[in-house]
Design a protein around this motif. Structure first.
Motif, mmCIF file in Angstrom:
data_model
loop_
_atom_site.group_PDB
_atom_site.id
_atom_site.type_symbol
_atom_site.label_atom_id
_atom_site.label_comp_id
_atom_site.label_asym_id
_atom_site.label_seq_id
_atom_site.Cartn_x
_atom_site.Cartn_y
_atom_site.Cartn_z
ATOM 1 N N ASN A 1 0.682 -1.399 -0.102
ATOM 2 C CA ASN A 1 0.530 -0.246 -0.004
ATOM 3 C C ASN A 1 0.799 1.021 -0.043
ATOM 4 O OD1 ASN A 1 -2.993 -1.491 0.244
ATOM 5 N ND2 ASN A 1 -1.673 -1.831 2.282
ATOM 6 N N GLY B 1 4.465 1.382 -0.235
ATOM 7 C CA GLY B 1 5.520 1.486 -1.249
ATOM 8 C C GLY B 1 5.258 1.809 -2.566
ATOM 9 N N ARG C 1 9.348 -9.710 -4.504
ATOM 10 C CA ARG C 1 10.170 -11.087 -4.305
ATOM 11 C C ARG C 1 9.050 -12.291 -5.991
ATOM 12 N NH1 ARG C 1 6.942 -12.270 0.860
ATOM 13 N NH2 ARG C 1 5.942 -10.781 -0.040
ATOM 14 N N ASN C 2 8.068 -10.896 -6.589
ATOM 15 C CA ASN C 2 7.706 -11.247 -7.834
ATOM 16 C C ASN C 2 7.647 -10.142 -8.522
ATOM 17 O OD1 ASN C 2 7.020 -14.235 -6.453
ATOM 18 N ND2 ASN C 2 5.405 -13.109 -4.981
ATOM 19 N N ASP D 1 14.623 -10.306 -1.785
ATOM 20 C CA ASP D 1 13.550 -11.257 -1.103
ATOM 21 C C ASP D 1 13.952 -10.707 0.081
ATOM 22 O OD1 ASP D 1 12.714 -11.944 1.653
ATOM 23 O OD2 ASP D 1 12.439 -14.131 0.060
ATOM 24 N N GLU E 1 14.737 -10.991 3.138
ATOM 25 C CA GLU E 1 15.144 -12.630 4.372
ATOM 26 C C GLU E 1 16.327 -12.729 3.492
ATOM 27 O OE1 GLU E 1 11.991 -14.558 5.571
ATOM 28 O OE2 GLU E 1 10.953 -13.620 6.089
ATOM 29 N N PRO F 1 10.156 -3.391 6.419
ATOM 30 C CA PRO F 1 10.938 -3.178 8.512
ATOM 31 C C PRO F 1 10.427 -5.004 7.897
ATOM 32 C CG PRO F 1 8.502 -2.938 8.252
ATOM 33 C CD PRO F 1 8.479 -2.283 6.776
ATOM 34 N N SER G 1 6.917 1.582 12.602
ATOM 35 C CA SER G 1 5.746 2.242 13.125
ATOM 36 C C SER G 1 5.752 2.320 14.487
ATOM 37 C CB SER G 1 5.464 1.054 13.037
ATOM 38 O OG SER G 1 4.082 0.688 14.086
ATOM 39 N N PRO H 1 4.167 5.462 11.307
ATOM 40 C CA PRO H 1 2.561 5.407 11.157
ATOM 41 C C PRO H 1 1.865 4.809 12.146
ATOM 42 C CG PRO H 1 3.486 3.912 10.057
ATOM 43 C CD PRO H 1 4.818 4.809 10.362
ATOM 44 N N GLY I 1 -2.296 3.424 12.801
ATOM 45 C CA GLY I 1 -2.990 2.409 11.827
ATOM 46 C C GLY I 1 -3.342 3.308 10.666
ATOM 47 N N PHE I 2 -3.452 1.884 9.629
ATOM 48 C CA PHE I 2 -3.515 2.533 8.340
ATOM 49 C C PHE I 2 -4.622 2.821 8.343
ATOM 50 C CE2 PHE I 2 0.804 0.662 6.266
ATOM 51 C CZ PHE I 2 1.525 1.266 7.058
HETATM 52 N N1 LIG Z 1 -1.225 -1.441 9.437
HETATM 53 C C1 LIG Z 1 -0.767 -0.481 9.460
HETATM 54 O O1 LIG Z 1 -1.413 0.025 10.229
HETATM 55 C C2 LIG Z 1 0.330 -0.310 9.999
HETATM 56 C C3 LIG Z 1 0.445 0.424 10.833
HETATM 57 C C4 LIG Z 1 1.903 0.453 11.387
HETATM 58 C C5 LIG Z 1 3.265 0.332 10.618
HETATM 59 N N2 LIG Z 1 2.662 -0.482 9.403
HETATM 60 C C6 LIG Z 1 4.114 -1.676 9.326
HETATM 61 O O2 LIG Z 1 3.693 -1.314 7.504
HETATM 62 C C7 LIG Z 1 3.844 -2.321 6.811
HETATM 63 C C8 LIG Z 1 2.692 -3.130 5.588
HETATM 64 O O3 LIG Z 1 2.890 -1.634 4.485
HETATM 65 P P1 LIG Z 1 1.961 -1.650 3.382
HETATM 66 O O4 LIG Z 1 0.627 -1.834 3.885
HETATM 67 O O5 LIG Z 1 2.867 -0.783 2.654
HETATM 68 O O6 LIG Z 1 2.494 -3.937 2.864
HETATM 69 P P2 LIG Z 1 1.684 -4.884 2.402
HETATM 70 O O7 LIG Z 1 0.293 -3.943 1.400
HETATM 71 O O8 LIG Z 1 0.798 -5.115 3.219
HETATM 72 O O9 LIG Z 1 2.465 -5.159 1.621
HETATM 73 C C9 LIG Z 1 3.543 -6.228 2.024
HETATM 74 C C10 LIG Z 1 4.529 -5.888 0.797
HETATM 75 O O10 LIG Z 1 6.193 -6.340 1.688
HETATM 76 C C11 LIG Z 1 6.489 -6.421 1.100
HETATM 77 N N3 LIG Z 1 7.451 -7.782 1.319
HETATM 78 C C12 LIG Z 1 6.859 -8.620 2.297
HETATM 79 N N4 LIG Z 1 7.914 -9.733 2.375
HETATM 80 C C13 LIG Z 1 8.504 -9.463 2.296
HETATM 81 C C14 LIG Z 1 10.033 -9.474 2.090
HETATM 82 N N5 LIG Z 1 11.119 -11.089 3.356
HETATM 83 N N6 LIG Z 1 11.386 -8.872 1.101
HETATM 84 C C15 LIG Z 1 11.544 -7.895 0.498
HETATM 85 N N7 LIG Z 1 9.505 -7.684 0.853
HETATM 86 C C16 LIG Z 1 8.605 -8.392 1.535
HETATM 87 C C17 LIG Z 1 5.308 -7.014 -0.166
HETATM 88 O O11 LIG Z 1 6.234 -7.309 -1.405
HETATM 89 P P3 LIG Z 1 6.297 -8.374 -2.266
HETATM 90 O O12 LIG Z 1 5.405 -9.438 -1.688
HETATM 91 O O13 LIG Z 1 6.144 -8.047 -3.686
HETATM 92 O O14 LIG Z 1 7.807 -9.077 -2.352
HETATM 93 C C18 LIG Z 1 4.975 -6.240 0.109
HETATM 94 O O15 LIG Z 1 5.487 -4.930 -1.536
HETATM 95 C C19 LIG Z 1 3.582 -3.513 7.828
HETATM 96 O O16 LIG Z 1 4.416 -5.073 7.955
HETATM 97 C C20 LIG Z 1 4.242 -3.103 9.062
HETATM 98 O O17 LIG Z 1 5.618 -2.846 9.309
HETATM 99 C C21 LIG Z 1 1.747 -0.934 9.607
#
Ligand SMILES: NC(=O)c1ccc[n+]([C@@H]2O[C@H](COP(=O)([O-])OP(=O)(O)OC[C@H]3O[C@@H](n4cnc5c(N)ncnc54)[C@H](OP(=O)(O)O)[C@@H]3O)[C@@H](O)[C@H]2O)c1
Length: 281
Positions: free
Chosen positions: A11, A13, A32-33, A47, A49, A68, A93, A129, A131-132
């Protein structure tokens, strides 16, 4: 000068990529894809990881927007330093800023990545941030299918932030000096109950939505079913405490968006209008 966006299919990125392109920046992304990433930039396979998978993607990169991922964080930052990366802006976060979250994974994992960056030689900025607003997309399927949504503690208060505002702060921190060594707490501009958020989605979509409020064991079971393998009992406990503690009490609002962007954050009503298609298509 190339800027690398990790987590670029997420969301935040994806919006960072769009906003960086609008500034004329040279943007590269990773996923990763990569074949299904659907991004209008050069997307490389990597990736977090497995930090060594970034070896090619980091060539010629000066700034990074970092998703993160605690596993591999040290390896990624070591490689970035070796490749000559100057600046990393981390999606962290609000949980990292508050002891309220104790040793819950959502605090510990973000702190771990922050600490790796603090010990490095790169310029860093942390985005923290709350909550999103995109979290409410979890209601979309139910709303579309039945016009009804089950909500744990519907009267709990939120300070949801528009992903466009997190991305806008990220872009400033990537492109401007003056944000180095700063940790910005970012929330939306208003405290709203979850019930009010659904009213605003209803207003945006022109569709009536019934709210089924869930409490206690019912709320716990619903969260378990929703988050499945991602949520340990500890994570569910933290979520339940958070909902219960924000009943009848306005959510705290942070000043980071105003401070960096010089304007208030976008409202949830605006977010709901921007995402109308997600709740209707
Ligand atoms: N949701 C909330 O309320 C909230 C609040 C504070 C902070 N956050 C942080 O924001 C993150 C979610 O952000 P978002 O909503 O933008 O993401 P998202 O829409 O949940 O998408 C997950 C992203 O993480 C990437 N990803 C996951 N594992 C990975 C790995 N091992 N290596 C590389 N890329 C990886 C995925 O990339 P690919 O699948 O394309 O590889 C995808 O781009 C949470 O995990 C948390 O850390 C969230």
């Amino acid at each position: 000068m190339t800027i690398l966006v990790t987590g670029a299919t997420g969301n935040v990125g994806r919006t960072v990529v769009t906003q960086l392109l609008a500034t004329g920046a040279d943007v590269r992304a990773t996923s990763r894809n990569p074949e299904t990433a659907g991004l209008p930039v050069d997307v490389r396979a990597a990736d977090l990881e497995n930090p060594e998978s970034f070896s090619q993607a980091l060539d010629g990169v000066e700034q990074v927007f970092l998703f993160p991922s605690p596993a591999g964080a040290q390896g990624f930052v070591d490689l970035a330093e070796a490749k000559g990366v100057k600046r990393i802006v981390l999606l962290s976060s609000q949980a990292a800023a508050h002891e309220y979250y104790g040793d819950s994974p959502m605090r510990v994992m973000h702190l771990l990545v922050e600490q790796v960056l603090e010990k490095s030689s790169v310029e860093w900025t942390f985005l923290r941030p709350g909550g999103f607003a995109t979290n409410t997309l979890m209601w979309a399927q139910s709303i579309k299918e039945s016009g009804r949504v089950h909500v744990p503690y519907a009267e709990s208060n939120t300070n949801s932030i528009h992903e466009g505002d997190i991305a806008a702060v990220a872009v400033k921190a990537l492109l401007e000096d003056g944000h180095v060594g700063k940790a910005y707490e970012l929330t939306g501009p208003e405290s709203l109950t979850q019930r009010r958020q659904i009213e605003l989605i209803s207003a945006a979509t022109g569709r009536e939505i019934e709210v089924v409020d869930q409490q206690g064991d019912e709320a716990r079971a619903a969260l378990k079913a929703q988050f499945g393998a991602y949520a340990t009992d500890q994570v569910i406990d933290t979520m339940l405490s958070f909902y219960q503690d924000t009943m009848g009490k306005p959510a705290d609002l942070a000043t980071g968006v105003d401070e960096v962007l010089g304007r208030p954050g976008r409202t949830f009503a605006e977010w709901a209008r921007d995402h109308k298609a997600d709740f209707t298509a």
